[in-house]
Motif scaffolding. Structure first.
Motif, mmCIF file in Angstrom:
data_model
loop_
_atom_site.group_PDB
_atom_site.id
_atom_site.type_symbol
_atom_site.label_atom_id
_atom_site.label_comp_id
_atom_site.label_asym_id
_atom_site.label_seq_id
_atom_site.Cartn_x
_atom_site.Cartn_y
_atom_site.Cartn_z
ATOM 1 N N LYS A 1 25.666 17.025 -60.105
ATOM 2 C CA LYS A 1 25.555 16.709 -61.577
ATOM 3 C C LYS A 1 23.640 17.195 -61.751
ATOM 4 O O LYS A 1 22.732 16.695 -60.845
ATOM 5 N N CYS B 1 25.013 14.171 -73.706
ATOM 6 C CA CYS B 1 24.575 12.974 -73.181
ATOM 7 C C CYS B 1 26.218 11.595 -72.807
ATOM 8 O O CYS B 1 25.492 11.156 -72.694
ATOM 9 N N SER B 2 26.795 12.307 -72.924
ATOM 10 C CA SER B 2 28.259 11.464 -72.331
ATOM 11 C C SER B 2 28.102 11.100 -71.515
ATOM 12 O O SER B 2 28.735 10.709 -70.489
ATOM 13 N N ARG B 3 27.706 11.979 -70.164
ATOM 14 C CA ARG B 3 27.214 12.013 -69.226
ATOM 15 C C ARG B 3 26.406 11.496 -68.963
ATOM 16 O O ARG B 3 26.151 11.845 -67.137
ATOM 17 N N GLY B 4 25.805 10.750 -69.311
ATOM 18 C CA GLY B 4 23.924 9.777 -68.589
ATOM 19 C C GLY B 4 23.304 10.625 -69.549
ATOM 20 O O GLY B 4 22.328 10.362 -68.605
ATOM 21 N N TYR B 5 23.496 11.765 -69.773
ATOM 22 C CA TYR B 5 21.555 13.051 -70.393
ATOM 23 C C TYR B 5 21.267 11.525 -71.568
ATOM 24 O O TYR B 5 21.879 11.795 -72.342
ATOM 25 N N THR C 1 18.276 12.890 -67.371
ATOM 26 C CA THR C 1 19.273 11.797 -66.589
ATOM 27 C C THR C 1 17.993 10.666 -67.113
ATOM 28 O O THR C 1 17.441 10.608 -66.901
ATOM 29 N N MET C 2 18.905 9.735 -67.188
ATOM 30 C CA MET C 2 18.522 8.335 -68.425
ATOM 31 C C MET C 2 17.109 8.167 -66.626
ATOM 32 O O MET C 2 15.871 7.646 -66.738
ATOM 33 N N VAL D 1 25.451 2.563 -73.015
ATOM 34 C CA VAL D 1 24.838 4.578 -72.492
ATOM 35 C C VAL D 1 25.746 5.324 -73.247
ATOM 36 O O VAL D 1 26.699 5.392 -73.835
ATOM 37 N N GLY D 2 25.243 6.563 -73.229
ATOM 38 C CA GLY D 2 25.396 7.872 -73.885
ATOM 39 C C GLY D 2 24.756 8.218 -74.636
ATOM 40 O O GLY D 2 25.197 8.767 -75.577
ATOM 41 N N VAL E 1 21.828 -0.683 -65.280
ATOM 42 C CA VAL E 1 23.058 -0.844 -66.859
ATOM 43 C C VAL E 1 23.632 -2.278 -66.841
ATOM 44 O O VAL E 1 23.780 -2.429 -65.651
#
Length: 508
Positions: free
Chosen positions: A120, A157-161, A179-180, A438-439, A499
């Protein structure tokens, strides 16, 4: 010269589209009015101070900083110490000329965005050219997020971006995701654009850029769509200088695009082959004959002869020419025009030690991990080109300016966050803490609810407590959530929580 901050304050009213990126017309410098993007949109109209208080300092735990904790060095004295104070940031990107088409099916786009990432990446950059920009579509994009940004963000964004910054100049679009956990370490985020069409007055050709500071390094991403046609080789070389002189930023340390530790130049550069017929290019467009094409590639000849792109590097092009294909097909142009195949879609990079920072040549390093085209995408007349890099950054950057205490879970009536602010951090009564599912795609638009942060410059305290009203908590109890501290002073995220989940009311 044109520049704008990626998050905007009230004093600096910035025009942009609702997707969050400045949109540059040809007759105007920007599009629709957008106010206060550094804070929740309704804050401008209803500033309600919710209950908050100062509590005694408590033990804090950093829940999102494995990246720093595993790499951090205490001192930088010997060469061994110096190496231990450095770490790698993974950067993935792709460029695609989409020929004014709408986004493809979700499966195609999902594979394009993610199939090539074995690990990732920390940041993800997407640039598109020839995004449809007809007058009615431009007007529509000022009232709703453009289809390409929506489609790509849905997958990324569904992958944490998070979409940190973006900018669009007519058909050129640049999206910057991270990423967050990296958000608190990104600052001085600015965008810029430069028109080159019709002598610099029209934005059908040109460049857009996003620059930022990240883990002790300055980085700039330049996305371009340059002059087409084989005979305009010299014009493209001149365009390079027009772009680098026009992309400026309001920073003493990085006044223009070349004043950065790392620069990535990607897009449709439109360089073709020198002195080859269309028939010869098609004959040579096979894996075991590409060396001949590389010897005649205009961009490589420009760099080799130092006509432009000084100090820029490119990995060896081992993929077939990415242009020009019949739409939705895998064969080269069969129309009456018989356009010559070429490698217009490229990704270059450059590293530079600046006099304004304290880096050494040994502390700057770029490793290209992959460089390829996505030849199986049957959509545009171009094939997407993608690449992954590792760049060397500082690991000993310390904690974020705001560190949240760990949150196990929330429930109505027990929705409190406590956090510690670094004593040297400037705060404002406009600072706010957003609750996000999240997402989420953007910090300034996709919050579930928010509360005002404690203005520590008035209270002279560094450990703070904020309570979220239960009436406004989301009711999706299967989702996961995160908090972000958003600074109005720096127009950036100063801290991100761990989270956690929200539990339903007891007895429900």
């Amino acid at each position: 010269m044109h520049h704008s901050k990626s998050f905007h304050n009230v004093a600096n009213i910035q025009c942009s589209s609702p997707s969050g990126h400045p949109y540059c017309f040809d007759s105007l410098s920007a599009s629709t009015l957008r106010v206060g993007c550094g804070r929740p949109l309704q804050l401008m109209y209803n500033k309600v101070r919710w209950y908050s208080e100062i509590i005694k300092p408590a033990k804090t735990q950093d829940c999102l900083l494995h990246f720093i904790a595993q790499k951090k060095a205490n001192k930088r004295m010997s060469s061994t110490d110096r190496e231990s104070s450095l770490t790698d940031l993974r950067v993935a990107m792709f460029t695609w000329n989409v020929a004014t088409l709408d986004p493809p099916d979700s499966d195609i786009l999902r594979d394009l965005v993610w199939i090539h990432t074995k690990e990732k990446p920390d940041v993800y950059i997407v640039t598109l050219q020839e995004v449809s920009s007809k007058p009615h579509e431009v007007i529509k994009s000022t009232m709703a997020v453009d289809p390409w940004t929506t489609a790509i963000s849905t997958h990324v964004c569904s992958r944490g971006y998070v979409l940190v910054s973006s900018i669009r100049l007519q058909g050129i679009l640049l999206l910057f995701y991270a990423t967050m956990m990296h958000l608190p370490f990104l600052y001085n985020i600015y965008t810029a654009f430069q028109r080159t069409g019709l002598g610099g007055y029209w934005g059908n050709k040109g460049a857009v850029a996003v620059r930022l500071n990240c883990y002790g390094r300055s980085i700039c991403f330049v996305a371009v769509h340059m002059t087409p046609h084989p005979e305009n080789w010299e014009d493209r070389d001149k365009e390079y200088y027009q772009i680098v002189s026009g992309l400026t930023f309001p920073l003493e340390s990085s006044p223009h695009a070349l004043f950065h530790n790392y620069i990535f130049w990607l897009g449709d550069l439109n360089y073709r082959f020198d002195d080859l017929s269309t028939e010869n290019v098609k004959f040579l467009s096979s894996p075991n004959k590409l060396q001949v094409l590389r010897e005649r590639d205009q961009l490589l000849l420009t760099i080799r002869n130092k006509r432009a792109f000084d100090q820029f590097q490119e990995g060896t092009v081992r993929f077939l020419p990415t242009y020009k294909y019949d739409l939705y097909q895998s064969n080269y142009d069969t129309s009456p025009k018989q356009r010559q195949p070429a490698w217009p879609d490229r990704i270059l990079w450059r590293k530079s030690r600046l006099h304004t920072d304290h880096t050494t040549d040994e502390e700057l390093d770029v490793k290209q991990l992959t460089y390829d085209s996505h030849g199986d995408v049957l959509w545009s007349d171009h094939k997407p080109v993608w690449s992954e890099f590792k760049i060397q950054v500082a690991a000993d950057v310390g904690l974020p300016s705001v560190v949240f205490d760990p949150i196990e879970s929330w429930s109505p009536g027990a929705s409190v966050c406590t956090y510690t602010i670094d004593r040297d951090t400037r705060t404002s009564s406009w600072d706010w803490i957003g609750l996000y599912k999240v997402g989420f795609q953007t910090v300034e638009r996709h919050y579930c609810t928010y509360q005002w942060a404690v203005e520590t410059k008035e209270l002279k305290k560094v450990h703070c407590k904020v309570t979220f009203g239960k009436v406004f908590l989301p009711t999706d109890y299967n989702a996961k959530y995160v908090l972000c501290y958003n600074s109005d002073v720096t127009n950036s995220v100063l801290g991100v929580s761990n989270v956690f989940k929200i539990k339903p009311p007891s007895g429900s």
